[in-house]
Structure formats: C-alpha cells, structure tokens
Write a protein that holds these residues in place. Sequence first.
Motif, PDB file in Angstrom:
ATOM      1  N   VAL A 130      -4.120 -10.092   4.528  1.00 21.70           N
ATOM      2  CA  VAL A 130      -3.866 -11.092   5.281  1.00 21.70           C
ATOM      3  C   VAL A 130      -2.324 -11.425   5.598  1.00 21.70           C
ATOM      4  N   ASP A 131      -1.932 -11.224   6.915  1.00 22.87           N
ATOM      5  CA  ASP A 131      -0.512 -11.515   7.423  1.00 22.87           C
ATOM      6  C   ASP A 131       0.269  -9.832   7.476  1.00 22.87           C
ATOM      7  N   ALA A 132       0.801  -9.402   6.359  1.00 24.53           N
ATOM      8  CA  ALA A 132       1.351  -8.017   6.387  1.00 24.53           C
ATOM      9  C   ALA A 132       2.127  -7.792   7.582  1.00 24.53           C
ATOM     10  N   ARG A 133       3.159  -8.679   7.645  1.00 23.76           N
ATOM     11  CA  ARG A 133       3.769  -8.512   9.100  1.00 23.76           C
ATOM     12  C   ARG A 133       4.968  -7.442   8.908  1.00 23.76           C
ATOM     13  N   ASP A 134       5.386  -7.214   7.639  1.00 24.15           N
ATOM     14  CA  ASP A 134       6.489  -6.355   7.238  1.00 24.15           C
ATOM     15  C   ASP A 134       5.973  -4.973   6.781  1.00 24.15           C
ATOM     16  N   LEU A 135       5.848  -4.002   7.515  1.00 27.69           N
ATOM     17  CA  LEU A 135       5.115  -2.692   7.212  1.00 27.69           C
ATOM     18  C   LEU A 135       5.993  -1.319   7.229  1.00 27.69           C
ATOM     19  N   ASP A 136       6.243  -0.440   6.380  1.00 25.50           N
ATOM     20  CA  ASP A 136       6.841   0.400   6.507  1.00 25.50           C
ATOM     21  C   ASP A 136       5.997   1.599   7.397  1.00 25.50           C
ATOM     22  N   PRO A 137       6.405   2.584   7.799  1.00 22.73           N
ATOM     23  CA  PRO A 137       5.640   3.536   8.841  1.00 22.73           C
ATOM     24  C   PRO A 137       4.605   4.228   7.909  1.00 22.73           C
ATOM     25  N   PRO A 138       4.689   4.642   6.669  1.00 25.42           N
ATOM     26  CA  PRO A 138       3.492   4.959   5.805  1.00 25.42           C
ATOM     27  C   PRO A 138       2.456   4.143   5.599  1.00 25.42           C
ATOM     28  N   GLU A 139       2.870   2.932   5.448  1.00 27.07           N
ATOM     29  CA  GLU A 139       2.046   2.008   5.342  1.00 27.07           C
ATOM     30  C   GLU A 139       0.887   1.617   6.714  1.00 27.07           C
ATOM     31  N   ARG A 140       1.607   1.682   7.763  1.00 24.08           N
ATOM     32  CA  ARG A 140       1.030   1.448   8.979  1.00 24.08           C
ATOM     33  C   ARG A 140      -0.009   2.654   9.370  1.00 24.08           C
ATOM     34  N   SER A 190      12.005   2.867  -1.916  1.00 26.38           N
ATOM     35  CA  SER A 190      12.615   1.964  -2.860  1.00 26.38           C
ATOM     36  C   SER A 190      12.214   2.536  -4.169  1.00 26.38           C
ATOM     37  N   GLY A 191      10.950   3.087  -4.746  1.00 24.65           N
ATOM     38  CA  GLY A 191      10.462   3.098  -5.973  1.00 24.65           C
ATOM     39  C   GLY A 191       9.895   1.915  -6.565  1.00 24.65           C
ATOM     40  N   TYR A 192      10.033   0.670  -5.661  1.00 19.62           N
ATOM     41  CA  TYR A 192       9.509  -0.391  -6.303  1.00 19.62           C
ATOM     42  C   TYR A 192       7.999  -0.545  -6.447  1.00 19.62           C
ATOM     43  N   LEU A 193       7.537  -0.759  -7.751  1.00 18.20           N
ATOM     44  CA  LEU A 193       5.962  -0.611  -8.165  1.00 18.20           C
ATOM     45  C   LEU A 193       5.323  -1.489  -7.356  1.00 18.20           C
ATOM     46  N   GLY A 194       6.006  -3.046  -7.327  1.00 19.08           N
ATOM     47  CA  GLY A 194       5.490  -4.054  -6.802  1.00 19.08           C
ATOM     48  C   GLY A 194       4.971  -3.876  -5.324  1.00 19.08           C
ATOM     49  N   ARG A 242      -3.016  -0.740  -2.856  1.00 22.35           N
ATOM     50  CA  ARG A 242      -3.310   0.755  -2.851  1.00 22.35           C
ATOM     51  C   ARG A 242      -3.752   1.383  -4.069  1.00 22.35           C
ATOM     52  N   MET A 243      -3.243   0.851  -5.205  1.00 24.92           N
ATOM     53  CA  MET A 243      -3.906   1.258  -6.418  1.00 24.92           C
ATOM     54  C   MET A 243      -5.179   0.723  -6.746  1.00 24.92           C
ATOM     55  N   LEU A 244      -5.428  -0.486  -6.291  1.00 22.26           N
ATOM     56  CA  LEU A 244      -6.581  -1.079  -6.383  1.00 22.26           C
ATOM     57  C   LEU A 244      -7.708  -0.635  -5.673  1.00 22.26           C
ATOM     58  N   THR A 245      -7.343   0.340  -4.641  1.00 18.16           N
ATOM     59  CA  THR A 245      -8.290   1.030  -4.004  1.00 18.16           C
ATOM     60  C   THR A 245      -8.492   2.316  -4.336  1.00 18.16           C
ATOM     61  N   VAL A 280       0.956  -1.181  -0.003  1.00 15.77           N
ATOM     62  CA  VAL A 280       0.124  -0.029   0.038  1.00 15.77           C
ATOM     63  C   VAL A 280       1.000   1.354  -0.149  1.00 15.77           C
ATOM     64  N   GLN A 281       1.964   1.082  -0.383  1.00 20.77           N
ATOM     65  CA  GLN A 281       2.899   2.433  -0.637  1.00 20.77           C
ATOM     66  C   GLN A 281       2.328   3.242  -1.785  1.00 20.77           C
ATOM     67  N   THR A 282       2.691   4.297  -1.976  1.00 25.72           N
ATOM     68  CA  THR A 282       2.571   5.250  -3.098  1.00 25.72           C
ATOM     69  C   THR A 282       3.786   5.842  -3.680  1.00 25.72           C
ATOM     70  N   LEU A 283       3.690   6.338  -4.732  1.00 25.89           N
ATOM     71  CA  LEU A 283       4.821   7.289  -5.376  1.00 25.89           C
ATOM     72  C   LEU A 283       5.583   8.090  -4.410  1.00 25.89           C
ATOM     73  N   GLU A 284       4.562   8.733  -3.695  1.00 25.28           N
ATOM     74  CA  GLU A 284       4.973   9.903  -2.484  1.00 25.28           C
ATOM     75  C   GLU A 284       5.713   9.286  -1.479  1.00 25.28           C
ATOM     76  N   THR A 285       5.433   8.012  -0.936  1.00 22.49           N
ATOM     77  CA  THR A 285       5.827   7.574   0.164  1.00 22.49           C
ATOM     78  C   THR A 285       6.853   6.564   0.132  1.00 22.49           C
ATOM     79  N   THR A 286       7.087   5.987  -1.126  1.00 20.69           N
ATOM     80  CA  THR A 286       8.148   4.729  -1.256  1.00 20.69           C
ATOM     81  C   THR A 286       9.614   5.369  -1.223  1.00 20.69           C
TER      82      THR A 286
END
Length: 222
Positions: free
Chosen positions: A115-125, A79-83, A88-91, A71-77
């Motif tokens: 489901v799971d999502a145990r590794d989240l960056d602060p913007p995702e949280r 790494s720049g990794y689109l994956g 976030r884009m689906l919503t 659920v990253q965005t271009l503004e928060t990532t």
Amino acid sequence: MTVEAPLPADGSVWERLAVLYDRVASVVASSVGTPVLVGSGDCTTSLATVAGLQRAGVSPSIVWFDAHGDVQTLETTTSGYLGGMPLRMLTGYRPELIARRLGLAPVPEDHVVLVDARDLDPPEREYLESSAVRQVPVSALDASTLPDGPIYLHVDLDVVNPAELPGLLFPAPGGPSLADVTAAMGRVLDTGRVLAVGLGCTWHDDSAAATTVRPSLPPGWE
C-alpha cells in the motif's frame, strides 16, 4: 510487554537478529487468538511476527503500508539498510539468512498487497513489475483489493505525509494524511481477519513525533 534477548557478541547480524526475533515469534505464537500489536523501530521485526503466526498454525496474507517498497536485496541495495528488505524476505528471498533460523515459510507473492510505496528504487520497481505482489494506493484499499485469508497488517508510519510527521528517518515527500491512513487501516481491521498488526516507527530519537503520533486503533488493539 518489551521483548529482550542477550545477543551473541561475535555473531553475524543475522544470527543476532534471529536470537531476538525467535523470542518475538514465540510471544506472538502464544498470543494468537487475542489482538497482537507489535511495535518496533525497524520493519524487519515483521519477520518475527509472521514467523510467530505461522508457528501458531496460521498462514497469513500480508497488507503492507509503507512509503517504500522494502523489497531490496543484498545484491541490489546501495545503502546496505536491512530495513529496506523485509517484505522481499517474507516472500522467500534468501531464506538461509534468517527465515530458516525462525522457521519462517515464504508468503506467496499473490497473498501480498503493498500500500502506497511511492518511493521506489529502480531495482524495486523492476521486481514489483515482474512479481505477483499487488500495489494499491491508500485511497483504493478496500475489501475488493485485500488478499484472502487471515491477515498480518504492517504499517510503517513513514507512509504518512511527512508534513504531518516531522523527524522521520526516511521521509518520502507527498503521500496520504494520517487521517487517510487511519481510515484505510480501519477498513482492513473491519474485515475481522487481521490477526496481528505491526507498527514500524522509524524516527530520529529526539523527534517529538516518535512519542506523540500513532494511528487510532479500535478497542482491544491499543
């Protein structure tokens, strides 16, 4: 079948993805009514799968297995990794990037279970804390925690404990076993409401696991 498309040499990454994903969406749309299984090396292919279901007149909910939030965005990532952005884009995030090119309508947040999502960056949280997306551990996923309506079931195999899957591009320590993930997927499939399954396989190219490990699926989904 393998879906391929000639990509524009001078197009943006979104234009190039849209060319390929338009074809994937068309294949999915024409296949609705039979088990649709889409496998790829990147979770962004989910944009095409959901667009295809919508083209066929379906408004799917999403059950998304992943060690990460995506659920990253271009503004928060960082790494720049689109994956790291497809859920976030689906919503509905920035539809001008690719959703409009595919005719993809946003899926309401309250129709999404992560489901799971145990590794989240602060913007995702921060996003998930304020959104209507529900977070559920693998062990708690059952009929009572699933969204209503037809379902797109997405499984990034890095949701599995990396001790069982060596060679993952983005391993997240800990997590459920492959057996537990397979059982949870089975509980979703047992509802009879799953119209498409997406498998994301983000491994290093030389990883033996990339060709030998996959969750067991019921007959018709192989």
